[in-house]
Design an enzyme around this catalytic site. Structure first.
Site, PDB file in Angstrom:
ATOM      1  CG  HIS A  54      -1.953  -1.086   1.171  1.00  0.00           C
ATOM      2  ND1 HIS A  54      -2.902  -1.262   2.154  1.00  0.00           N
ATOM      3  CD2 HIS A  54      -2.194  -2.065   0.264  1.00  0.00           C
ATOM      4  CE1 HIS A  54      -3.681  -2.283   1.852  1.00  0.00           C
ATOM      5  NE2 HIS A  54      -3.262  -2.795   0.714  1.00  0.00           N
ATOM      6  CD  GLU A  56      -1.892   4.258   3.626  1.00  0.00           C
ATOM      7  OE1 GLU A  56      -3.062   4.439   3.982  1.00  0.00           O
ATOM      8  OE2 GLU A  56      -1.558   3.444   2.718  1.00  0.00           O
ATOM      9  CB  CYS A  88      -1.977   1.514   6.124  1.00  0.00           C
ATOM     10  SG  CYS A  88      -1.600   0.582   4.617  1.00  0.00           S
ATOM     11  CB  THR A 200     -19.579  -1.010 -31.960  1.00  0.00           C
ATOM     12  OG1 THR A 200     -20.632  -0.056 -31.851  1.00  0.00           O
ATOM     13  CG2 THR A 200     -18.242  -0.287 -31.955  1.00  0.00           C
ATOM     14  CG  LEU A 208     -12.400  -2.166 -28.408  1.00  0.00           C
ATOM     15  CD1 LEU A 208     -13.487  -3.055 -27.801  1.00  0.00           C
ATOM     16  CD2 LEU A 208     -12.912  -0.746 -28.586  1.00  0.00           C
TER      17      LEU A 208
END
Length: 449
Positions: A54, A56, A88, A200, A208
């Site tokens: 993460h 932090e 965290c 489409t 894409l």
């Protein structure tokens, strides 16, 4: 301590930092963290690719001893639960920071205020809600999946001066200029998945993917609403399916076990929502012995479960949405639906051999499809076309943001009309701002809460 302009300035920097890894942190949010001491940034980080570590602990490691007595600016409330990594909040406490400034509190029930309580109980000053609107915008995908059990949906349209999004029978038509197209590539790079209708996919034969040099690896999962498996085997999507994932959302009627369910679509089967969609990796399709088990033979109503209850389809149409004729396979240039069961089995086998994943979930029920996508960890979805697919999601009340590009080019009488333009934006959306890219104008709208 009251929030100061300096706090807002540092939080704005943390939010900008958090956007670097949007769409690349798996099911974890992309969070930004700054460690600031005496007005100087001594540590900074964003959630790592893949979701760990993460932000932090990375920022604290960079700050080292300078973190003691410093202020931490975090875009999302620090986690307080033990998962694959320690909380965290505990890391911040151990570092000796004196103050933590938070933009958005975490709706995850394992956190939701607990992180703030842990910090305050340790004697750390906490201020929350700083630049909250901006923070929520950067965390929109994560927050929507947490609170609504579906991805955050962005609808992107490029409209010509005469209100068209393309020209009939001509495949892809360049409406916007290179600057606007580069911005769209950047949007794709920070989005988990991109979706188009079969019309489409057949007429435009799009890739894409993200084509910006250096960002190709950030291409989103590609999803096609393809009820009868009409996507040509020669299409660019099929040809590149082993490089970038492709998911075809097929009708329940072409589900290979449907014939064993007494002619009923698999949506009437118990647990079908998590199983036959194939989108919840914890389930497999039901075996033949399970087909029909536990259902009411007198009822054809779809079986609901936890993933389709509560606020999942908040604002969605409660009634099934009829198939859209213009998007039905065989009606778009270059595509035909398989003729019979044998042809269908052959087509299915060929698509899967090419690396295409096929799931069976009524393509015209986005209120069912979106929660199924969320079970796979897809937090953000970009809907790019066509016009009828755009209307499908709008009418279901499942579009969160509209990006409307307007270009000075004219398509003419044989154009494909846009479902709306800047003069008739669907109700319930607020204008958030305008940006100019070359000769083109981008207006952004967000659904009002």
């Amino acid at each position: 301590m009251s929030v100061t302009p300096h706090d807002e300035s540092f939080m704005a920097a943390a939010i900008r930092l958090s956007r670097r890894h949007l769409g690349r942190t798996a099911t974890n949010p992309s969070v930004g963290c700054l460690i600031v001491k005496d007005g100087v940034i001594v540590g900074q980080a964003v959630t790592a690719l893949g979701g760990r570590p993460h932000a932090e602990p990375q920022a604290l490691a960079e700050a080292g001893e300078a973190a003691r007595g410093a202020t931490a600016y975090v875009t999302l409330e620090p986690c307080s639960h033990h998962g694959k990594t320690p909380p965290c909040a505990e890391a911040l406490i151990a570092s000796g920071v004196a103050r933590v400034v938070i933009s958005v509190t975490d709706p995850d029930p394992r956190v939701s205020g607990r992180g703030i309580s842990m910090l305050r109980d340790a004697g750390i000053e906490v201020d929350a809600g700083v630049l909250e609107a901006e923070g929520r915008r950067s965390l929109a995908g994560y927050l929507t999946r947490q609170t609504k059990s579906r991805p955050y949906v962005t609808l992107k349209l490029a409209v010509s001066a005469d209100g068209m999004i393309g020209r009939a029978g001509e495949g892809q038509v360049a409406i916007t200029g290179p600057e606007a197209r580069a911005e769209v590539q950047a949007l794709r790079a920070e989005t988990d998945a991109i979706l188009v209708g079969i019309g489409t996919a057949i007429s435009d034969d799009p890739l894409l993917t993200v084509r910006t040099p250096g960002l190709e690896a950030q291409s989103p999962i590609r999803i096609v609403l393809d009820p009868s498996l009409a996507l040509p085997l020669t299409s660019k999507l099929v040809a590149t399916a082993r490089d970038v994932p492709v998911i075809l959302v097929a009708s329940e009627q072409v589900w290979p076990l449907s014939a064993d369910a007494e002619g009923l679509p698999p949506s009437v089967l118990a647990d079908y929502r998590g199983r036959a969609t194939g989108l919840d990796p914890s389930f497999e399709p039901p075996t033949k012995g399970e087909v029909g088990k536990g259902r009411d033979p007198n009822s054809l109503a779809p079986v609901s479960n936890k993933s389709t209850s509560g606020n999942v389809a908040q604002g969605a149409s409660p009634q099934p949405i009829s198939p859209l004729v213009g998007e039905m396979p065989g009606r778009a240039e270059g595509g035909t639906a398989p003729a019979d069961a044998t042809d269908l089995d052959s087509r299915r086998a060929a698509l899967e051999a090419a690396g295409v994943e096929i799931v069976y979930c009524n393509p015209y029920h986005p209120e069912i499809l979106l929660p199924a996508l969320a079970t796979r960890g897809i937090s953000s979805l970009l809907v790019e076309g066509g016009a009828k697919t755009a209307r499908l999601f709008l009418e279901a009340g499942l579009v969160d943001r509209i990006q409307l590009y307007q270009a000075p080019v004219t398509i003419g009488a044989d154009g494909i009309e846009s479902p709306f333009d800047a003069t008739d934006i669907p109700s319930g959306f607020a204008h958030m701002g305008t940006r100019i890219f070359g000769a083109d104008r981008l207006d952004e709208y967000e659904r009002e809460s």
